[in-house]
Design an enzyme around this catalytic site. Structure first.
Site, PDB file in Angstrom:
ATOM      1  N   ARG A 138       0.837  -1.211   0.000  1.00 30.25           N
ATOM      2  CA  ARG A 138       0.000   0.000   0.000  1.00 30.25           C
ATOM      3  C   ARG A 138       0.868   1.255   0.000  1.00 30.25           C
ATOM      4  O   ARG A 138       0.544   2.250  -0.637  1.00 30.25           O
ATOM      5  CB  ARG A 138      -0.902   0.004   1.237  1.00 30.25           C
ATOM      6  CG  ARG A 138      -1.935  -1.101   1.228  1.00 30.25           C
ATOM      7  CD  ARG A 138      -2.740  -1.079   2.513  1.00 30.25           C
ATOM      8  NE  ARG A 138      -3.734  -2.137   2.551  1.00 30.25           N
ATOM      9  CZ  ARG A 138      -3.512  -3.360   3.028  1.00 30.25           C
ATOM     10  NH1 ARG A 138      -2.320  -3.678   3.493  1.00 30.25           N
ATOM     11  NH2 ARG A 138      -4.473  -4.255   3.044  1.00 30.25           N
TER      12      ARG A 138
ATOM     13  N   ASP B  64      -9.508  -4.469   8.371  1.00 31.34           N
ATOM     14  CA  ASP B  64      -8.614  -5.499   8.928  1.00 31.34           C
ATOM     15  C   ASP B  64      -9.271  -6.136  10.167  1.00 31.34           C
ATOM     16  O   ASP B  64      -9.178  -7.353  10.369  1.00 31.34           O
ATOM     17  CB  ASP B  64      -7.281  -4.915   9.376  1.00 31.34           C
ATOM     18  CG  ASP B  64      -6.674  -3.964   8.363  1.00 31.34           C
ATOM     19  OD1 ASP B  64      -5.494  -4.107   8.040  1.00 31.34           O
ATOM     20  OD2 ASP B  64      -7.399  -3.053   7.897  1.00 31.34           O
TER      21      ASP B  64
ATOM     22  N   ARG C 283     -11.849  -8.567   9.075  1.00 34.86           N
ATOM     23  CA  ARG C 283     -11.194  -9.813   8.617  1.00 34.86           C
ATOM     24  C   ARG C 283     -10.759 -10.645   9.822  1.00 34.86           C
ATOM     25  O   ARG C 283     -10.928 -11.861   9.851  1.00 34.86           O
ATOM     26  CB  ARG C 283      -9.959  -9.486   7.762  1.00 34.86           C
ATOM     27  CG  ARG C 283     -10.289  -8.944   6.391  1.00 34.86           C
ATOM     28  CD  ARG C 283      -9.037  -8.767   5.512  1.00 34.86           C
ATOM     29  NE  ARG C 283      -9.415  -8.273   4.194  1.00 34.86           N
ATOM     30  CZ  ARG C 283      -8.913  -7.186   3.613  1.00 34.86           C
ATOM     31  NH1 ARG C 283      -8.003  -6.449   4.222  1.00 34.86           N
ATOM     32  NH2 ARG C 283      -9.315  -6.818   2.411  1.00 34.86           N
TER      33      ARG C 283
ATOM     34  N   HIS D  93      -2.926   0.574   8.632  1.00 40.21           N
ATOM     35  CA  HIS D  93      -3.671  -0.334   7.747  1.00 40.21           C
ATOM     36  C   HIS D  93      -2.628  -0.861   6.764  1.00 40.21           C
ATOM     37  O   HIS D  93      -2.349  -0.254   5.742  1.00 40.21           O
ATOM     38  CB  HIS D  93      -4.773   0.432   7.013  1.00 40.21           C
ATOM     39  CG  HIS D  93      -5.400  -0.353   5.899  1.00 40.21           C
ATOM     40  ND1 HIS D  93      -6.047  -1.534   6.084  1.00 40.21           N
ATOM     41  CD2 HIS D  93      -5.478  -0.103   4.558  1.00 40.21           C
ATOM     42  CE1 HIS D  93      -6.496  -1.990   4.917  1.00 40.21           C
ATOM     43  NE2 HIS D  93      -6.165  -1.132   3.975  1.00 40.21           N
TER      44      HIS D  93
HETATM   45  P1  6V0 Z   1      -9.999   1.769  -9.189  1.00 41.49           P
HETATM   46  O1  6V0 Z   1     -11.037   0.752  -9.538  1.00 41.49           O
HETATM   47  O2  6V0 Z   1      -8.825   1.921 -10.084  1.00 41.49           O
HETATM   48  O3  6V0 Z   1     -10.750   3.162  -9.002  1.00 41.49           O
HETATM   49  C1  6V0 Z   1     -10.096   4.380  -8.782  1.00 41.49           C
HETATM   50  C2  6V0 Z   1     -10.961   5.458  -9.383  1.00 41.49           C
HETATM   51  O4  6V0 Z   1     -10.372   6.731  -9.081  1.00 41.49           O
HETATM   52  C3  6V0 Z   1     -11.084   5.363 -10.918  1.00 41.49           C
HETATM   53  O5  6V0 Z   1     -12.440   5.307 -11.299  1.00 41.49           O
HETATM   54  C4  6V0 Z   1     -10.387   6.647 -11.398  1.00 41.49           C
HETATM   55  O6  6V0 Z   1     -10.947   7.163 -12.596  1.00 41.49           O
HETATM   56  C5  6V0 Z   1     -10.629   7.562 -10.208  1.00 41.49           C
HETATM   57  N1  6V0 Z   1      -9.771   8.740 -10.202  1.00 41.49           N
HETATM   58  C6  6V0 Z   1      -8.484   8.832 -10.575  1.00 41.49           C
HETATM   59  N2  6V0 Z   1      -8.078  10.118 -10.493  1.00 41.49           N
HETATM   60  C7  6V0 Z   1      -9.133  10.848 -10.050  1.00 41.49           C
HETATM   61  C8  6V0 Z   1      -9.339  12.218  -9.755  1.00 41.49           C
HETATM   62  N3  6V0 Z   1      -8.362  13.131  -9.893  1.00 41.49           N
HETATM   63  N4  6V0 Z   1     -10.554  12.601  -9.324  1.00 41.49           N
HETATM   64  C9  6V0 Z   1     -11.556  11.709  -9.175  1.00 41.49           C
HETATM   65  N5  6V0 Z   1     -11.411  10.391  -9.443  1.00 41.49           N
HETATM   66  C10 6V0 Z   1     -10.219   9.968  -9.870  1.00 41.49           C
HETATM   67  O7  6V0 Z   1      -9.398   1.461  -7.735  1.00 41.49           O
HETATM   68  P2  6V0 Z   1     -10.186   0.797  -6.507  1.00 41.49           P
HETATM   69  O8  6V0 Z   1     -11.561   1.358  -6.466  1.00 41.49           O
HETATM   70  O9  6V0 Z   1      -9.985  -0.667  -6.531  1.00 41.49           O
HETATM   71  O10 6V0 Z   1      -9.333   1.362  -5.281  1.00 41.49           O
HETATM   72  C11 6V0 Z   1      -9.407   2.724  -4.924  1.00 41.49           C
HETATM   73  C12 6V0 Z   1      -8.476   3.033  -3.751  1.00 41.49           C
HETATM   74  O11 6V0 Z   1      -8.984   2.414  -2.555  1.00 41.49           O
HETATM   75  C13 6V0 Z   1      -7.044   2.503  -3.927  1.00 41.49           C
HETATM   76  O12 6V0 Z   1      -6.115   3.463  -3.467  1.00 41.49           O
HETATM   77  C14 6V0 Z   1      -7.036   1.261  -3.042  1.00 41.49           C
HETATM   78  O13 6V0 Z   1      -5.744   0.895  -2.625  1.00 41.49           O
HETATM   79  C15 6V0 Z   1      -7.917   1.733  -1.895  1.00 41.49           C
HETATM   80  N6  6V0 Z   1      -8.465   0.693  -1.026  1.00 41.49           N
HETATM   81  C16 6V0 Z   1      -8.513   0.944   0.294  1.00 41.49           C
HETATM   82  C17 6V0 Z   1      -9.028   0.020   1.187  1.00 41.49           C
HETATM   83  C18 6V0 Z   1      -9.035   0.325   2.667  1.00 41.49           C
HETATM   84  O14 6V0 Z   1      -9.356  -0.549   3.483  1.00 41.49           O
HETATM   85  N7  6V0 Z   1      -8.718   1.533   3.059  1.00 41.49           N
HETATM   86  C19 6V0 Z   1      -9.552  -1.201   0.711  1.00 41.49           C
HETATM   87  C20 6V0 Z   1      -9.549  -1.438  -0.627  1.00 41.49           C
HETATM   88  C21 6V0 Z   1      -8.978  -0.521  -1.594  1.00 41.49           C
END
Ligand code: 6V0
Length: 332
Positions: free
Chosen positions: A105, A165, A168, A192
């Site tokens: 991460r 976490d 889980r 995390h």
């Molecule tokens: P994803 O499916 O790639 O979605 C990310 C989204 O962000 C996409 O739709 C992009 O278009 C959008 N995006 C990019 N730049 C911008 C911007 N400037 N403004 C607005 N939107 C933008 O990724 P996913 O949804 O799988 O993960 C998103 C984030 O959540 C990642 O950083 C993961 O690591 C994090 N997670 C955190 C978790 C936690 O427990 N805190 C758990 C799971 C994932």
């Protein structure tokens, strides 16, 4: 209150008769899982979606709107312009790069730091009284960055942290002992990520401390088994990402449950990433990491003072130092 170190006293954002508005920034796998869980659980009157990809964003909005006949009535709006988020009570930030298989991460930090410099000031401009819930990774460092960029008081800036976490962890303990995960009270605290801290000393099942529960059920207590469970928690996200490419459902439920606790002023104690300075002997600097926090309509209301053994306390402080070192390296 003798149980909490109180952080927030005033009720500056509550307004009982106003519709509740939640904005979700980033409509990828995680943002959409959160949005759809919020919808099915009837937590908001209005949901605003923001993403950088206009076509995908509109597609996601329409797809959710088309479920209106099966859902509680919720207005769903979407735009690449942050004006659509105006007057939000809660803004959940999931935008950004996610881990590729095997990536930690913390490795995401540079990419997501740049994004946050664009996103957070826009949110703060249109919703100056909102609570911020950060989900993008590395969540603890990005929550600190969101706090700095927003200028909000720390009680209104929260990271989802080890909430997932801990779920889980509770699932794996429940599975091991064949009990209901909701009867397992157990916390993972700290970062995390790879330096998270499992609090074995305070786990209880149905109110019974876990070690005496194991003795009563004549299940051998093996530190090795417990450590294996903690390792499975740490490896959990990597395993899901290896198998399906991303994680979504569990973080969807975790963030939606935090939204409900916050906006309905449920005053529940949840492990989430909060400004940790001054708690549990963490005095190395301004750092966000997960502690058991009481949450309500004003955000973080307080932090519960759990009894930690010496090893747990030391690991928590080490987790704080790890996060702080990254912030120092980044010069933030
Ligand atoms: P994803 O499916 O790639 O979605 C990310 C989204 O962000 C996409 O739709 C992009 O278009 C959008 N995006 C990019 N730049 C911008 C911007 N400037 N403004 C607005 N939107 C933008 O990724 P996913 O949804 O799988 O993960 C998103 C984030 O959540 C990642 O950083 C993961 O690591 C994090 N997670 C955190 C978790 C936690 O427990 N805190 C758990 C799971 C994932």
């Amino acid at each position: 209150n003798v149980f909490f170190k109180q952080i927030s006293k005033s009720s500056q954002v509550s307004s009982p008769n106003r519709p509740t508005k939640i904005s979700v920034i980033g409509t990828g796998n995680v943002g959409m899982a959160i949005a759809q869980t919020i919808l099915t659980q009837d937590i908001a009157d209005e949901i605003a979606l923001v993403d950088a990809l206009p076509d995908k964003l509109r597609g996601e909005m329409l797809d959710l709107q088309h479920a209106a006949a099966f859902l509680p009535r919720t207005k769903i709006v979407a735009s690449v312009d942050y004006e659509v988020t105006s007057g939000s009570d809660l803004c959940i930030v999931t935008a950004g790069a996610r881990q590729i298989p095997g990536e930690s991460r913390l490795n995401l930090i540079h990419r997501n730091l740049n994004l946050f410099q664009k996103i957070i000031p826009q949110i703060a401009k249109y919703s100056p009284h909102t609570i911020l819930l950060i989900v993008s990774n590395p969540v603890d460092v990005l929550t600190y960055i969101a706090w700095k960029l927003s200028g909000f008081p720390s009680n209104r800036v929260i990271g989802s942290g080890t909430n997932l976490d801990s779920s889980r962890f509770r699932f794996l303990i429940a599975d091991h002992l064949d009990v209901n995960a909701q009867d397992v009270q157990a916390y993972i605290l700290g970062e995390h990520g790879d330096t998270s801290v499992a609090l074995w000393s305070s786990i209880s099942i149905g109110g019974v401390p876990v070690l005496s529960f194991l003795e009563k059920q004549q299940i051998d207590y093996e530190k090795h088994t417990l450590e294996k469970i903690h390792k499975a928690v740490i490896d959990g996200a990597y395993e899901v990402i290896n198998l399906k490419g991303y994680t979504s459902w569990a973080i969807g439920y975790s963030a939606a449950s935090l939204a409900k606790v916050l906006l309905r002023d449920q005053r529940k104690i949840q492990p989430v990433s909060v400004l940790a300075k001054g708690f549990y002997g963490i005095d190395c600097g301004d750092v966000f990491l997960s502690l058991p926090a009481q949450l309500g309509r004003d955000g973080v209301l307080g932090v519960i003072d759990l009894h930690l053994n010496d090893e747990e306390r030391q690991r928590l402080q080490e987790s704080a130092t790890t996060i702080l070192e990254i912030q120092t390296q980044l010069g933030i």
